[in-house]
Design an enzyme around this catalytic site. Structure first.
Site, PDB file in Angstrom:
ATOM      1  CB  SER A   2      55.398  54.125  19.133  1.00 51.78           C
ATOM      2  OG  SER A   2      54.233  54.369  18.402  1.00 51.78           O
ATOM      3  CE  LYS A  56      59.403  57.772  17.462  1.00 52.64           C
ATOM      4  NZ  LYS A  56      58.235  57.174  18.151  1.00 52.64           N
ATOM      5  CB  SER A 104      55.872  55.758  15.516  1.00 53.98           C
ATOM      6  OG  SER A 104      56.100  56.151  16.851  1.00 53.98           O
TER       7      SER A 104
END
Length: 486
Positions: A201, A102, A177
């Protein structure tokens, strides 16, 4: 590139392996091919890099592709394979397996944007502890994946790069996310990926993209402890690291790596691999559609979310478990306390002059509110959230696991949240994901598993919440759901 059957007797064999594309084989099968010497790390990295080059422009799952570096890492892994064979040494757990990070995690020499135009994008000086831990186990990093600004929201849209899109329907969001990572795994651009989860997330994009997503309990991944177990005000630390994968077994393989399982042991993979359609054990599973947000916001389940929940009940009972409705209750003060704690960290950002104006609308709005918030209010919210965490653990511990919807609604279109002012954006996020953040507050593990496919081809799933230390058991349950549904 296709998998050949000759000489291979691992997770795939015979007709299963013959003619299968590498990205269809799954992480466990690829691990076995690599370990047997039937596939090189460089061949595998090249295969995935070619798929990324072809498909990422339409999906926006990657913001940075480190192709040259990945091939160098893969070549080094192949050289290590030869040395290990000659010395009869075991291979590292993730030998040669590709994944991506990420864009909230530092990778030495690669820019970290945090999904924000307000920060200078400069190469990181050192690896994040999670990155260092996973790379040490032989994984090959292919790049950085798309996130919302500072990982704040349940979509993956920002002002830095094109929005990540859902491979099941590119007009929809993959969630957030960890949305870029989930989109990449679901599209076959990665076999699996590590994500992070501070309010859902990992589980939200897993549910939106038809994946298995595990949020471990706080402390189950040792590298997470470098950030402590509480914030500076005494609130429970919300963010933990965990796996996203297409199957429970693949998620378990990555979880064994993330958790630092002892060499030669595979506690999570063993649990997932031992699952049978009727596992011979009966768990008491509590069913709940109550949300701690419902005291302040109307929470309604889409028919497709209800269908996923009903399907999970049937599958769990088919696997031999007892599912019963619960009378769970949540403190009516949860919503304002969580909102305060969740957004307060924005006040701690150190921004250069003029950067405030480059923040996205959501971050800018909630940072202003956080900066104006009295310290006593933040302390009070932290104390209340710690109390609520204990209340949740006590209630859920009456059951071996608690079953909830994963999402209240089907995956949302791009712009569904960002087209509105920040307050409406926030309200819509809570109504879309009313079952995930409470698990972060409580610090226990939870897994999301797909159980229903809509007429439009979208995936809907459920969440199973476990007790502390139950990560392996949850992955076993996820595997049972997969088997019972086949």
């Amino acid at each position: 590139m296709r998998v050949g059957a000759a000489g291979y007797d691992g997770a795939l064999s015979g007709q299963e392996a013959q003619g299968m594309e590498l990205h269809e084989a799954g992480a466990v099968a690829l691990r076995d091919l690599l370990a047997a010497g039937d596939l090189s790390a460089r061949e595998l990295a090249r295969h995935y890099l070619d798929r990324i080059a072809e498909r990422n422009p339409r999906l926006g799952s990657f913001v940075t592709v480190t192709a040259e570096r990945a091939l160098e890492e893969a070549a080094a892994v192949d050289q290590a394979f030869v040395r290990a064979r000659h010395a009869d040494h075991p291979l590292p757990r993730l030998h040669g397996l590709p994944l991506a990070w990420k864009d909230l995690l530092d990778v030495a020499g690669v820019p970290t944007t945090w999904g924000s135009a307000a920060l200078a994008s400069v190469p990181a000086a050192a690896d994040d502890p999670l990155v260092a831990s996973v790379r040490a186990q032989g994984a090959v990093g292919l790049g950085k994946t798309q996130v919302p600004e500072f990982g704040l929201t349940c979509h993956s849209e920002n002002l830095v790069a094109p929005a990540a899109r859902n491979p099941l329907d590119p007009s929809l969001s993959p969630g957030g996310s960890s949305g870029g990572s989930a989109a990449a795994v679901a599209a076959g651009l990665l076999p699996f990926a590590p994500g992070s989860d501070g309010g859902g997330s990992i589980r939200i994009p897993a549910a939106a993209c038809g994946l298995v997503g595990l949020k471990p309990g706080l402390g189950a991944v040792p590298s997470d402890l470098s950030r402590g177990t509480e914030d500076a005000y005494g609130a429970p630390r919300l963010v933990v690291s965990g796996p996203l994968a297409r199957t429970a077994a693949d998620a378990a393989l990555l979880m064994d790596a993330l958790s630092g399982a002892a060499p030669g042991t595979e506690p999570h993979l063993d649990a997932a691999s031992a699952a049978t359609p009727a596992g011979g054990r009966t768990l008491r599973i509590g069913l709940s559609v109550r949300s701690p947000f419902e005291a302040h916001l109307p929470i309604e389940l889409d028919p497709e979310a209800r269908a996923a929940l009903d399907a999970a009940v049937v599958l769990l009972e088919r696997a031999g478990h007892r599912v019963e409705e619960t009378d769970l209750r949540y403190d009516n003060r949860y919503h304002p306390a969580f909102r305060t704690v969740w957004t307060s960290a924005l006040a701690d950002l150190e921004l250069p002059p003029g950067a405030e104006e480059r923040l996205g609308p959501f971050a800018r709005h909630f940072r202003a509110r956080a900066l104006a918030r009295p310290k006593g209010q933040r302390l009070g919210a932290a104390r209340l959230l710690a109390k609520i965490a204990g209340d949740c653990r006590i209630q859920w511990a009456q059951y071996d696991a608690v079953l909830t919807p994963a999402l209240a609604q089907t995956p949302r279109p791009l712009g569904y949240f960002t087209a509105f002012d920040p307050e409406e954006d926030y309200r819509r996020q809570c109504q879309f994901t009313p079952y995930t953040s409470m698990v972060n507050v409580a610090g226990v593990p939870a897994v999301t598993v797909p159980t229903h496919r809509t007429a439009a081809g979208l995936s809907m799933g459920v969440q199973l919440i476990g007790r502390r230390g139950a990560e392996a058991e949850l992955l076993g349950l996820a595997a049972e759901l997969e088997l019972a549904g086949n």
